[in-house]
Design an enzyme around this catalytic site. Sequence first.
Site, PDB file in Angstrom:
ATOM      1  CG  HIS A 174      13.944  -6.130 -12.796  1.00 44.29           C
ATOM      2  ND1 HIS A 174      14.988  -6.926 -13.198  1.00 44.29           N
ATOM      3  CD2 HIS A 174      12.897  -6.413 -13.598  1.00 44.29           C
ATOM      4  CE1 HIS A 174      14.573  -7.637 -14.234  1.00 44.29           C
ATOM      5  NE2 HIS A 174      13.315  -7.363 -14.486  1.00 44.29           N
ATOM      6  CD  GLU A 187      12.888  -9.318 -11.477  1.00 43.69           C
ATOM      7  OE1 GLU A 187      13.339 -10.102 -12.344  1.00 43.69           O
ATOM      8  OE2 GLU A 187      11.810  -8.675 -11.623  1.00 43.69           O
TER       9      GLU A 187
HETATM   10  O1  TA6 Z   1      11.175  -9.379 -14.177  1.00 45.16           O
HETATM   11  C1  TA6 Z   1      11.108 -10.287 -15.195  1.00 45.16           C
HETATM   12  C2  TA6 Z   1      10.626  -9.562 -16.450  1.00 45.16           C
HETATM   13  O2  TA6 Z   1       9.370  -9.036 -16.259  1.00 45.16           O
HETATM   14  C3  TA6 Z   1      10.715 -10.513 -17.647  1.00 45.16           C
HETATM   15  O3  TA6 Z   1       9.453 -10.852 -18.140  1.00 45.16           O
HETATM   16  C4  TA6 Z   1      11.571  -9.765 -18.654  1.00 45.16           C
HETATM   17  O4  TA6 Z   1      10.845  -9.093 -19.578  1.00 45.16           O
HETATM   18  C5  TA6 Z   1      12.380  -8.862 -17.757  1.00 45.16           C
HETATM   19  O5  TA6 Z   1      11.507  -8.458 -16.752  1.00 45.16           O
HETATM   20  C6  TA6 Z   1      13.091  -7.716 -18.406  1.00 45.16           C
HETATM   21  O6  TA6 Z   1      12.240  -6.705 -18.772  1.00 45.16           O
HETATM   22  P1  TA6 Z   1      12.821  -5.412 -19.555  1.00 45.16           P
HETATM   23  O7  TA6 Z   1      11.671  -4.521 -19.779  1.00 45.16           O
HETATM   24  O8  TA6 Z   1      13.869  -4.794 -18.659  1.00 45.16           O
HETATM   25  O9  TA6 Z   1      13.447  -5.941 -20.818  1.00 45.16           O
END
Ligand code: TA6
Length: 315
Positions: free
Chosen positions: A172, A289
């Site tokens: 991510h 990601e």
């Molecule tokens: O990767 C994108 C995502 O899934 C978004 O939907 C957003 O929620 C982001 O990840 C961040 O997630 P987190 O759990 O780190 O706040």
Amino acid sequence: MRPLQSACALTIFSSLIVNLLAMSQGAGQAATVSLRNSVGSKLEVAKHGAHVLTWSPGVNEESVLFVSPAAKFGPQDAIRGGIPICFPQFGPRGALEQHGFCRKNNDWAIAKQDEKSVEFELKDSESTRASAWPHTFQVNYLVELTDEGNLATKMKVKNTGSEQFTFTCALHTYFGVGDISSTSVEGLRGCEYEDSLQGGKVLQEQEDAIRFEGEVDRVYGPTPQGDESGEDGEGTAEIEIKDQSHKRRICIFKSSSFPDAVVWNPWIEKSQKMADLPDDAYKRFVCVEVGAIRQPVSLQPQQEWEASQAISVKS
Ligand code: TA6
């Protein structure tokens, strides 16, 4: 802020990260691992979550990765920035907590380490076996600083149990950009994607360049695959981030076993709801990601899966 000043500010900031982590991990345990190469590139990885925090390809260069100034570094926290590892579940796609248990895990051990690379290892534990994903597994995560100063990572998952299991995963990555409004993501034209802002509605990318004028949260895949030569960050990138205000291209190479790519920016409203992200920080990063998300990976007992990502910066 002039480049040298911002570089100093960043050095102060990354040492702050290190100290915060040292404090959170307690005395006598090295909270982060630093890698350097002969051309002055450097990167920092936290043991907590095997989380790459900073990566500077060149001497006195700012980190290419964004870490929120309000990020939390406690033993139960997911660090907002750098490269969190989402495993064995991406997002809310399963019964586990968002993005799985790896990114908050303190049981990562160092399996191997030298000047330019470190390999982390995580095995199932009492707490993972008590979770909604109770399988017996081993994850190895290799982080390497190449001679050219590129960042190369390789993730390996082994089913060390006697039953099949299935997972989704992603790296991510938070990329720092000068200004999100003059940033674009390229290489995904024609790709199918699930729009998380429309309940996962499946659409097709029409644009050569994805631009940001509001919240974006999409799971693209399968994305076009390059010639697999990009393990070291050289060659034809699968995806490029055009960061105009920094006059640079961030080139992302991924193996075909990471068939998908998520593009995310929370924009204004979502940022205001996030305690570990200042309200205007969305202007300074984009997440791209690489992952195996749309088609979960299944492993039979003793079977292994591996995937790699490499990142380089070009002017
Ligand atoms: O990767 C994108 C995502 O899934 C978004 O939907 C957003 O929620 C982001 O990840 C961040 O997630 P987190 O759990 O780190 O706040």
